[in-house]
Each structure stands twice: as C-alpha cells, then as structure tokens.
Scaffold this active site. Structure first.
Site, PDB file in Angstrom:
ATOM      1  N   ARG A 198       0.923  -1.105  -0.085  1.00  0.00           N
ATOM      2  CA  ARG A 198      -0.136  -0.298   0.110  1.00  0.00           C
ATOM      3  C   ARG A 198       0.739   1.118   0.168  1.00  0.00           C
ATOM      4  O   ARG A 198       0.599   2.093   0.881  1.00  0.00           O
ATOM      5  CB  ARG A 198      -0.979  -0.024   1.484  1.00  0.00           C
ATOM      6  CG  ARG A 198      -2.112  -0.716   1.015  1.00  0.00           C
ATOM      7  CD  ARG A 198      -2.704  -0.814   0.013  1.00  0.00           C
ATOM      8  NE  ARG A 198      -4.156  -1.460  -0.066  1.00  0.00           N
ATOM      9  CZ  ARG A 198      -4.818  -1.228   0.858  1.00  0.00           C
ATOM     10  NH1 ARG A 198      -5.163  -0.145   1.844  1.00  0.00           N
ATOM     11  NH2 ARG A 198      -5.922  -1.972   0.809  1.00  0.00           N
ATOM     12  N   ARG A 249      -6.873  12.212  -5.938  1.00  0.00           N
ATOM     13  CA  ARG A 249      -8.347  11.851  -5.626  1.00  0.00           C
ATOM     14  C   ARG A 249      -9.377  13.083  -5.044  1.00  0.00           C
ATOM     15  O   ARG A 249     -10.919  12.768  -5.011  1.00  0.00           O
ATOM     16  CB  ARG A 249      -8.147  10.757  -4.449  1.00  0.00           C
ATOM     17  CG  ARG A 249      -7.510   9.510  -4.618  1.00  0.00           C
ATOM     18  CD  ARG A 249      -8.525   7.808  -5.405  1.00  0.00           C
ATOM     19  NE  ARG A 249      -9.076   7.974  -4.152  1.00  0.00           N
ATOM     20  CZ  ARG A 249     -10.996   8.066  -3.675  1.00  0.00           C
ATOM     21  NH1 ARG A 249     -11.429   8.905  -4.849  1.00  0.00           N
ATOM     22  NH2 ARG A 249     -11.995   7.163  -3.328  1.00  0.00           N
ATOM     23  N   ASP A 256      -6.675  -2.337  -7.701  1.00  0.00           N
ATOM     24  CA  ASP A 256      -7.028  -2.835  -6.188  1.00  0.00           C
ATOM     25  C   ASP A 256      -7.976  -4.462  -6.474  1.00  0.00           C
ATOM     26  O   ASP A 256      -8.103  -4.437  -7.795  1.00  0.00           O
ATOM     27  CB  ASP A 256      -8.691  -1.777  -5.992  1.00  0.00           C
ATOM     28  CG  ASP A 256      -8.416  -2.575  -4.504  1.00  0.00           C
ATOM     29  OD1 ASP A 256      -8.091  -1.868  -3.621  1.00  0.00           O
ATOM     30  OD2 ASP A 256     -10.072  -3.567  -3.788  1.00  0.00           O
ATOM     31  N   TYR A 265     -14.626 -10.684   0.211  1.00  0.00           N
ATOM     32  CA  TYR A 265     -15.922  -9.426   0.222  1.00  0.00           C
ATOM     33  C   TYR A 265     -16.810  -9.668  -0.430  1.00  0.00           C
ATOM     34  O   TYR A 265     -18.312  -9.524   0.019  1.00  0.00           O
ATOM     35  CB  TYR A 265     -14.824  -8.346  -0.549  1.00  0.00           C
ATOM     36  CG  TYR A 265     -13.945  -7.690   0.185  1.00  0.00           C
ATOM     37  CD1 TYR A 265     -13.785  -7.025   1.032  1.00  0.00           C
ATOM     38  CD2 TYR A 265     -12.577  -8.422  -0.440  1.00  0.00           C
ATOM     39  CE1 TYR A 265     -12.747  -6.343   1.965  1.00  0.00           C
ATOM     40  CE2 TYR A 265     -11.410  -7.531   0.681  1.00  0.00           C
ATOM     41  CZ  TYR A 265     -11.611  -6.756   1.680  1.00  0.00           C
ATOM     42  OH  TYR A 265     -10.990  -6.557   2.619  1.00  0.00           O
TER      43      TYR A 265
HETATM   44  O1  1CP Z   1       0.667   1.138  -3.449  1.00  0.00           O
HETATM   45  C1  1CP Z   1      -0.620   0.052  -3.950  1.00  0.00           C
HETATM   46  O2  1CP Z   1      -0.498  -0.875  -2.835  1.00  0.00           O
HETATM   47  C2  1CP Z   1      -1.835   0.168  -4.660  1.00  0.00           C
HETATM   48  C3  1CP Z   1      -2.386  -0.372  -4.871  1.00  0.00           C
HETATM   49  C4  1CP Z   1      -3.543  -1.046  -4.113  1.00  0.00           C
HETATM   50  C5  1CP Z   1      -3.590  -2.769  -3.315  1.00  0.00           C
HETATM   51  C6  1CP Z   1      -2.223  -3.491  -4.310  1.00  0.00           C
HETATM   52  C7  1CP Z   1      -4.655  -0.776  -3.171  1.00  0.00           C
HETATM   53  C8  1CP Z   1      -5.415   0.003  -3.596  1.00  0.00           C
HETATM   54  N1  1CP Z   1      -5.268  -2.140  -2.743  1.00  0.00           N
HETATM   55  C9  1CP Z   1      -4.201  -3.456  -2.193  1.00  0.00           C
HETATM   56  C10 1CP Z   1      -5.145  -4.349  -2.138  1.00  0.00           C
HETATM   57  C11 1CP Z   1      -5.968  -4.464  -1.832  1.00  0.00           C
HETATM   58  N2  1CP Z   1      -7.495  -3.689  -1.876  1.00  0.00           N
HETATM   59  C12 1CP Z   1      -5.338  -5.577  -0.432  1.00  0.00           C
HETATM   60  C13 1CP Z   1      -4.379  -6.618  -0.395  1.00  0.00           C
HETATM   61  C14 1CP Z   1      -3.567  -5.712   0.822  1.00  0.00           C
HETATM   62  C15 1CP Z   1      -4.264  -5.296   2.034  1.00  0.00           C
HETATM   63  O3  1CP Z   1      -4.886  -6.383   2.539  1.00  0.00           O
HETATM   64  O4  1CP Z   1      -3.625  -4.099   2.776  1.00  0.00           O
HETATM   65  C16 1CP Z   1      -7.225  -5.373   0.195  1.00  0.00           C
HETATM   66  C17 1CP Z   1      -7.132  -6.442   1.707  1.00  0.00           C
HETATM   67  C18 1CP Z   1      -7.863  -4.597  -0.319  1.00  0.00           C
HETATM   68  C19 1CP Z   1      -8.799  -4.254   0.174  1.00  0.00           C
HETATM   69  C20 1CP Z   1      -9.617  -2.502   0.051  1.00  0.00           C
HETATM   70  N3  1CP Z   1      -9.109  -1.455  -0.944  1.00  0.00           N
HETATM   71  C21 1CP Z   1      -9.311  -2.626   1.322  1.00  0.00           C
HETATM   72  C22 1CP Z   1      -9.399  -2.797   2.851  1.00  0.00           C
HETATM   73  C23 1CP Z   1     -10.749  -3.035   2.998  1.00  0.00           C
HETATM   74  C24 1CP Z   1     -10.043  -4.120   5.070  1.00  0.00           C
HETATM   75  O5  1CP Z   1     -10.991  -5.116   4.981  1.00  0.00           O
HETATM   76  O6  1CP Z   1     -10.128  -3.624   5.639  1.00  0.00           O
HETATM   77  C25 1CP Z   1      -9.691  -0.795   1.341  1.00  0.00           C
HETATM   78  C26 1CP Z   1      -9.359   0.093   1.959  1.00  0.00           C
HETATM   79  C27 1CP Z   1      -9.449  -0.627  -0.334  1.00  0.00           C
HETATM   80  C28 1CP Z   1      -9.570   0.631  -0.733  1.00  0.00           C
HETATM   81  C29 1CP Z   1      -8.291   1.082  -1.724  1.00  0.00           C
HETATM   82  N4  1CP Z   1      -7.588   0.379  -2.272  1.00  0.00           N
HETATM   83  C30 1CP Z   1      -6.423   1.275  -2.547  1.00  0.00           C
HETATM   84  C31 1CP Z   1      -6.624   2.541  -1.746  1.00  0.00           C
HETATM   85  C32 1CP Z   1      -5.221   3.211  -2.289  1.00  0.00           C
HETATM   86  C33 1CP Z   1      -8.069   2.272  -1.300  1.00  0.00           C
HETATM   87  C34 1CP Z   1      -7.809   3.215  -0.936  1.00  0.00           C
HETATM   88  C35 1CP Z   1      -8.937   4.186  -1.357  1.00  0.00           C
HETATM   89  C36 1CP Z   1      -9.249   5.177  -1.027  1.00  0.00           C
HETATM   90  O7  1CP Z   1      -8.567   5.973  -1.761  1.00  0.00           O
HETATM   91  O8  1CP Z   1     -10.253   5.373  -0.411  1.00  0.00           O
END
Ligand code: 1CP
Length: 345
Positions: free
Chosen positions: A28, A41, A77, A152
């Site tokens: 992340r 964003r 994502d 999910y």
């Molecule tokens: O730099 C990077 O790593 C960016 C790319 C990336 C990756 C590899 C994002 C962007 N998401 C992910 C993977 C991801 N998404 C995972 C696996 C990693 C982990 O466990 O952290 C998971 C579980 C998700 C699902 C997800 N998407 C969550 C977690 C929710 C939960 O169940 O706790 C969230 C908050 C998102 C949204 C998201 N995805 C990525 C970002 C930057 C964000 C935040 C969104 C925003 O800008 O509002």
C-alpha cells in the site's frame, strides 16, 4: 531503459541471488497517507484513477520517486477484475470495497462472467506498458487470492470475523468449490495478462486467509492456490504470496510452487527459517511502528534485516499495508536506513 541504471535488486532477491543492498518496498505504498494522492482523489474516484493510464502511472510512480523504494506496485485494487464480470463493487472512502449484490447461491456464482483482460481491462495493460517505459525499478503486478476475494463477495464488504464466508464454505462445499474454481481461473487469467504486458513480479494478496485453521486451509484453499501458482510459474516471472496472521499456515505455503512468502510481525524471520523454510521471505515490520520514535523504528528494522540477511533471498517490507496516519517522511528515512545499513555490512 539503460540496463546499467535499472535497479534489479528485488528480482535478484526473489531468485535468491546476491544483492547490492536489501531491496525494500511497502504494501500500500500508494495511498491516502500521501498529500499528492489525496489531491488526485479530490478530482477522480478510485476507479477513475485506476482506469486512466496517465493518472494510474503517476500514482504508481509517486512512492518510487518520493521514498526511493526498489519496486513499484501497479495502482489498482484486488476488486478491479471483479467489476467487469458482473460484481457491483464500489470503493467507499475510509471503509473499502462494498458490494451491493453479494454471492449467496450457485446461480450467483454461475452468473459471474469470464474475465477477458484485453477487452474488459485494457487500461490495466496500457498502464503496465506505460510504466515499463518510465520506471527504473521492477514493476509488481498483483491480484487478490480466491479466499480473500470471496470474503468481500460473500460478506458484502470488509469484515472482522468472516463468519458468513466460513459458514458458506462449511454449509455449501460444492458451491464453495465452484466459487474457488471460478476465482482461481480469473486470477490466473488476470496475472498472466499483467505479466504479458510487462509486470516483472506478481504478488497474490490473501490478506484474510489467516482466519482459517491449517486443516480448513488444506481442504478448502490449498488445491486452488496450488493450481494458481503452478500455472503462473510457467511464465518464469517470480511470484509472492502474502497473508496476515498466517504463521500457522507457513508449512502449507512452503509446499506451494510460489517463490516468495510474505509474512507479518507475529512471527520472526529466524522462527520461519527454523521451520526449514528456504524460500525467499518478505516482511515483516509491524506498520504501527511507523508511528514510533524513529530510533525505536530503526532498532526494530535492524533486527529484521540482521535476521533476513542470514540467507540469500530476503525483501524488506511491512507485515501489512501502510495506513493513512503514516508519514511519507518517516518512510523515506526508513528506506534510506535500510539501504545504507544493509550495504555497509
Ligand atoms: O500501493 C499500493 O499498494 C496500491 C495498490 C493497492 C493494492 C495492492 C490498493 C489500492 N489496494 C491493494 C490491495 C488490496 N485491496 C488488499 C490487499 C492488501 C491489504 O491487505 O491491505 C485488500 C484487502 C484490498 C481491499 C481494500 N481496498 C481495502 C481494505 C478493506 C478492509 O477489508 O479492511 C481498502 C481500504 C480498499 C481501497 C483502496 N485500495 C487501494 C487504495 C489506495 C485504497 C484506499 C482508497 C481510497 O483512495 O479511498
């Protein structure tokens, strides 16, 4: 790209070859902790960033330029490939993926379409091609693992206990198998297409699979993960498997045809090696330490590097993702520390 300037330390670590310094990147590493990301964003929704190769490449490059990390990870994502196959997913700010039509029956599983990456996600492939022209570090492609995606799809959003997911798995084993098969094939298709477009490493995020016992992992998950990694292995590109709170599954992970195991802080690298695990390891700093005084953070990073360096095949990372309260400056200083400390030994 001039080969001399290309930093391939992480590729070497994946292959357990000698490295000029310990390679580091952060899960992340693009996200809300960066003021520049928050600005972008304001103009675009999450999926708009994802779908516009110029913006997607900019967000992907930001942490490489600002933190000096040894790899970029494509900005997308784990839910990205589910949207085009009929899942109505939205990314809610501060919460994560939310699904309005959760999976409940075999009909729901059968209704999910087949992923055609060229047709459904051309912008992902364009972003990868663009980034390969721009980057001087390797580009990591990624996908979600079937259990984590299913959590999910079945819960309808983030969960703490995965009761609905596990209940579904126990109550309807044949529908569960159909769902794992479908998500497994989708993951193979998606990762292979990213590799063909230029991804140099792929990571499979199974963030929540640690919720299962070793026995249930063996029955309900291992066959699908074995199939995914054996198919992706044919491309020759290194693979990484990540899960949080999954130390009890490490012996099973070690049997998978995957190159790198990404671990969290609940186990030490020495303890993993004592289990006879010789694969490259990635991890495992507790991300909460990013809020600690820098001296403490440095001490903990030092201990991890000292253990990681005992064998070839080690990549520094966090045990889980960066969170919005973290500071880019701390991460930049940490990256610099890891490089200098590991170079001078
Ligand atoms: O730099 C990077 O790593 C960016 C790319 C990336 C990756 C590899 C994002 C962007 N998401 C992910 C993977 C991801 N998404 C995972 C696996 C990693 C982990 O466990 O952290 C998971 C579980 C998700 C699902 C997800 N998407 C969550 C977690 C929710 C939960 O169940 O706790 C969230 C908050 C998102 C949204 C998201 N995805 C990525 C970002 C930057 C964000 C935040 C969104 C925003 O800008 O509002």
């Amino acid at each position: 790209m001039d080969k001399q300037l290309f930093n391939d330390a992480i590729l070497r670590a994946c292959r357990k070859e000698p490295v000029p310094h310990i390679p580091v990147w952060y899960m992340r590493q693009a996200g809300r902790y960066q003021p520049e990301y928050r600005e972008i964003r304001k103009k675009y929704s999450f999926f708009e960033v994802n779908e516009n190769p110029e913006v997607c490449a900019e967000v992907t490059r930001l942490p490489v330029e600002q933190l000096g990390v040894d790899a970029a990870i494509l900005f997308a994502d784990i839910m990205t490939p589910l949207k085009p196959i009929g899942i109505d997913v939205d990314i809610e700010s501060g919460r994560g993926p939310v699904i309005s039509n959760p999976i409940r029956t075999l009909e729901d599983v059968n209704r999910m379409g087949q992923l055609n990456v060229e047709r459904h996600l051309p912008y992902i492939l364009d972003s990868i091609r663009l980034l390969r022209e721009q980057l001087s570090v390797p580009l990591i492609g990624f996908g979600g693992a079937p259990f984590t995606l299913a959590s999910y799809l079945i819960e309808g959003g983030p969960s703490k206990d995965y009761h609905k997911t596990k209940g579904f798995m126990y109550a309807y084993p044949s529908v569960w198998k159909a769902l794992m098969d479908k998500l497994g094939e989708m993951t193979i298709t998606y990762l292979t297409a990213q590799i063909e477009a230029g991804a140099q490493i792929v990571q499979v995020f199974d963030s929540w699979v640690g919720a299962l016992s070793a026995e249930d992992y063996e029955i309900y998950i291992a066959p699908t993960m074995h199939h995914i990694f054996s198919e992706v292995k044919k491309t020759g590109v290194p693979t990484i498997y990540f899960g949080s709170g999954s130390s009890h599954l490490l012996e099973q992970w070690n049997q998978l045809p995957v190159d790198v195991l990404s671990i969290d802080w609940r186990i030490t690298i020495d303890q993993v090696r004592e289990k006879g695990i010789t694969k490259t390891l990635q991890g495992n700093l507790d991300p909460s330490l990013l809020l600690a005084p820098f001296d403490l953070l440095k001490e903990r990073a030092k201990t991890i590097i000292d253990q990681g360096k005992k064998q070839q095949g080690y990549i520094f990372n966090l045990g889980h993702g960066i969170f919005p309260e973290a500071s880019a400056d701390t991460l930049r200083k940490l990256t610099e520390f890891i490089h200098t400390y590991s170079q001078n030994q």
